[in-house]
Design a protein around this motif. Structure first.
Motif, PDB file in Angstrom:
ATOM      1  N   ILE A  26       0.839  -1.192   0.000  1.00  0.00           N
ATOM      2  CA  ILE A  26       0.000   0.000   0.000  1.00  0.00           C
ATOM      3  C   ILE A  26       0.876   1.244   0.000  1.00  0.00           C
ATOM      4  N   GLN A  27       0.255   2.363  -0.287  1.00  0.00           N
ATOM      5  CA  GLN A  27       0.963   3.632  -0.235  1.00  0.00           C
ATOM      6  C   GLN A  27       0.050   4.665   0.409  1.00  0.00           C
ATOM      7  N   LEU A  28       0.534   5.308   1.445  1.00  0.00           N
ATOM      8  CA  LEU A  28      -0.192   6.382   2.113  1.00  0.00           C
ATOM      9  C   LEU A  28       0.099   7.671   1.366  1.00  0.00           C
ATOM     10  N   THR A  29      -0.935   8.326   0.834  1.00  0.00           N
ATOM     11  CA  THR A  29      -0.725   9.523   0.026  1.00  0.00           C
ATOM     12  C   THR A  29      -1.088  10.814   0.741  1.00  0.00           C
ATOM     13  N   GLU A  30      -2.052  10.751   1.678  1.00  0.00           N
ATOM     14  CA  GLU A  30      -2.420  11.938   2.449  1.00  0.00           C
ATOM     15  C   GLU A  30      -2.753  11.558   3.881  1.00  0.00           C
ATOM     16  N   LEU A  31      -2.342  12.397   4.811  1.00  0.00           N
ATOM     17  CA  LEU A  31      -2.700  12.235   6.212  1.00  0.00           C
ATOM     18  C   LEU A  31      -3.215  13.568   6.711  1.00  0.00           C
ATOM     19  N   HIS A  65      -5.208  15.469   5.223  1.00  0.00           N
ATOM     20  CA  HIS A  65      -5.250  16.348   4.046  1.00  0.00           C
ATOM     21  C   HIS A  65      -3.895  16.936   3.678  1.00  0.00           C
ATOM     22  N   GLN A  66      -2.812  16.391   4.217  1.00  0.00           N
ATOM     23  CA  GLN A  66      -1.474  16.813   3.837  1.00  0.00           C
ATOM     24  C   GLN A  66      -0.783  15.668   3.102  1.00  0.00           C
ATOM     25  N   PRO A  67      -0.070  15.961   2.006  1.00  0.00           N
ATOM     26  CA  PRO A  67       0.576  14.899   1.237  1.00  0.00           C
ATOM     27  C   PRO A  67       1.674  14.221   2.034  1.00  0.00           C
ATOM     28  N   THR A  68       1.826  12.918   1.813  1.00  0.00           N
ATOM     29  CA  THR A  68       2.855  12.154   2.521  1.00  0.00           C
ATOM     30  C   THR A  68       3.855  11.604   1.511  1.00  0.00           C
ATOM     31  N   PHE A  69       3.660  10.368   1.030  1.00  0.00           N
ATOM     32  CA  PHE A  69       4.575   9.804   0.049  1.00  0.00           C
ATOM     33  C   PHE A  69       4.313  10.386  -1.331  1.00  0.00           C
ATOM     34  N   THR A  70       5.384  10.513  -2.096  1.00  0.00           N
ATOM     35  CA  THR A  70       5.248  10.758  -3.523  1.00  0.00           C
ATOM     36  C   THR A  70       5.465   9.427  -4.226  1.00  0.00           C
ATOM     37  N   GLU A  71       5.095   9.351  -5.496  1.00  0.00           N
ATOM     38  CA  GLU A  71       5.277   8.111  -6.250  1.00  0.00           C
ATOM     39  C   GLU A  71       6.769   7.843  -6.405  1.00  0.00           C
ATOM     40  N   SER A  72       7.202   6.659  -6.076  1.00  0.00           N
ATOM     41  CA  SER A  72       8.627   6.346  -6.152  1.00  0.00           C
ATOM     42  C   SER A  72       8.817   4.894  -6.529  1.00  0.00           C
ATOM     43  N   ALA A  73      10.015   4.546  -6.873  1.00  0.00           N
ATOM     44  CA  ALA A  73      10.313   3.171  -7.281  1.00  0.00           C
ATOM     45  C   ALA A  73      11.059   2.400  -6.199  1.00  0.00           C
ATOM     46  N   SER A  74      10.991   2.881  -4.983  1.00  0.00           N
ATOM     47  CA  SER A  74      11.793   2.274  -3.925  1.00  0.00           C
ATOM     48  C   SER A  74      11.336   0.865  -3.566  1.00  0.00           C
ATOM     49  N   GLY A  75      10.025   0.664  -3.514  1.00  0.00           N
ATOM     50  CA  GLY A  75       9.506  -0.661  -3.222  1.00  0.00           C
ATOM     51  C   GLY A  75       9.247  -0.957  -1.765  1.00  0.00           C
ATOM     52  N   HIS A  76       9.809  -0.181  -0.829  1.00  0.00           N
ATOM     53  CA  HIS A  76       9.634  -0.457   0.586  1.00  0.00           C
ATOM     54  C   HIS A  76       9.343   0.843   1.335  1.00  0.00           C
ATOM     55  N   GLY A  77       8.406   0.784   2.276  1.00  0.00           N
ATOM     56  CA  GLY A  77       8.076   1.983   3.028  1.00  0.00           C
ATOM     57  C   GLY A  77       7.739   1.695   4.476  1.00  0.00           C
ATOM     58  N   LEU A  78       7.951   2.699   5.325  1.00  0.00           N
ATOM     59  CA  LEU A  78       7.613   2.625   6.742  1.00  0.00           C
ATOM     60  C   LEU A  78       6.851   3.872   7.146  1.00  0.00           C
ATOM     61  N   VAL A  79       5.872   3.691   8.023  1.00  0.00           N
ATOM     62  CA  VAL A  79       5.178   4.802   8.661  1.00  0.00           C
ATOM     63  C   VAL A  79       5.429   4.666  10.155  1.00  0.00           C
ATOM     64  N   VAL A  80       6.055   5.676  10.739  1.00  0.00           N
ATOM     65  CA  VAL A  80       6.498   5.605  12.134  1.00  0.00           C
ATOM     66  C   VAL A  80       5.924   6.772  12.913  1.00  0.00           C
ATOM     67  N   SER A  81       5.362   6.524  14.090  1.00  0.00           N
ATOM     68  CA  SER A  81       4.943   7.611  14.972  1.00  0.00           C
ATOM     69  C   SER A  81       5.884   7.667  16.171  1.00  0.00           C
ATOM     70  N   THR A  82       6.136   8.890  16.647  1.00  0.00           N
ATOM     71  CA  THR A  82       7.143   9.089  17.667  1.00  0.00           C
ATOM     72  C   THR A  82       6.909  10.393  18.419  1.00  0.00           C
TER      73      THR A  82
END
Length: 215
Positions: free
Chosen positions: A130-135, A137-154
């Motif tokens: 999956i890809q998170l695009t807005e949180l 109403h603010q943009p998060t990830f852009t389209e990329s070819a990386s293949g791996h992502g993390l969402v971290v709260s801190t």
């Protein structure tokens, strides 16, 4: 190429019928729940594109709700998720939108209690990833070819970013956004997100939640 192996295309062990429309949807709902931190009193789900056309037949609606209930992709309760959520006091509303989106499998979730609201837009890109695009109403990830992502709260974003940079081979995209009383760090990386790596990050002193977007 976003897919690194056949398993990225096939997807995780799951209750079907589709890795994109079912497993990916479960993971979107689960990510929203982990960021919201509690069961919402009201859940509003808006489907776009292909999701809007097939969300009933492909089980996307029940999959989203199952994720919000913190079910895994292979949980046998997924088909009954809506009924289970309603018994727990969650009011659920499903909407469809004709608005054009960049990806066909796009969904917006709004989780509400009397005190808090979380608005999240995400896409299911295949294979359970999956890809998170807005949180909120603010943009998060852009389209990329990386293949791996993390969402971290801190609660300590600078320390968390430094610790994660040490743990990952090559983080290639990092964005930090405030969410309620915490910060959320969005990371894309070429490092494979293994279970051992996830556990290592979860155990870092600065981390409260970590979620892999890779199926």
């Amino acid at each position: 190429m976003r897919y690194k192996s056949a398993f990225d295309i096939i997807g995780p062990i799951m209750v079907g019928p589709s890795s994109s429309h079912t497993a990916g949807a479960v993971r979107i709902g689960k990510m929203a729940r982990e960021l919201f931190r509690c069961l919402p009193e009201k859940l509003v789900v808006t489907f776009y594109g292909s999701f809007a056309e097939t969300y009933k037949g492909h089980g996307t609606a029940v999959a989203i709700v199952a994720g919000v209930l913190s079910f895994d992709t292979n949980d046998e309760r997924i088909p009954d998720a809506i009924e289970i959520a309603e018994k727990l006091g969650v009011t659920i509303e499903f909407l469809i939108s004709k608005k054009q989106t960049e990806h066909a499998n796009t969904v917006n979730l709004e989780l509400k209690t009397q005190k808090d609201v979380l608005n999240l837009t995400a896409v299911s890109i295949g294979g359970g990833s999956i890809q998170l695009t807005e949180l909120n109403h603010q943009p998060t990830f852009t389209e990329s070819a990386s293949g791996h992502g993390l969402v971290v709260s801190t609660n300590e974003p600078k320390l968390a970013e430094a610790q994660i940079n040490t743990a990952l081979e090559r983080p290639i995209f990092v964005r930090i956004q405030d969410l309620h009383n915490e910060s959320v760090i969005f990371i894309e990386t070429v490092s494979e997100i293994t279970q051992n790596l996830l556990e290592k990050i979860k155990n870092m002193s600065s981390i409260t939640t970590v979620f892999s977007t890779t199926g």
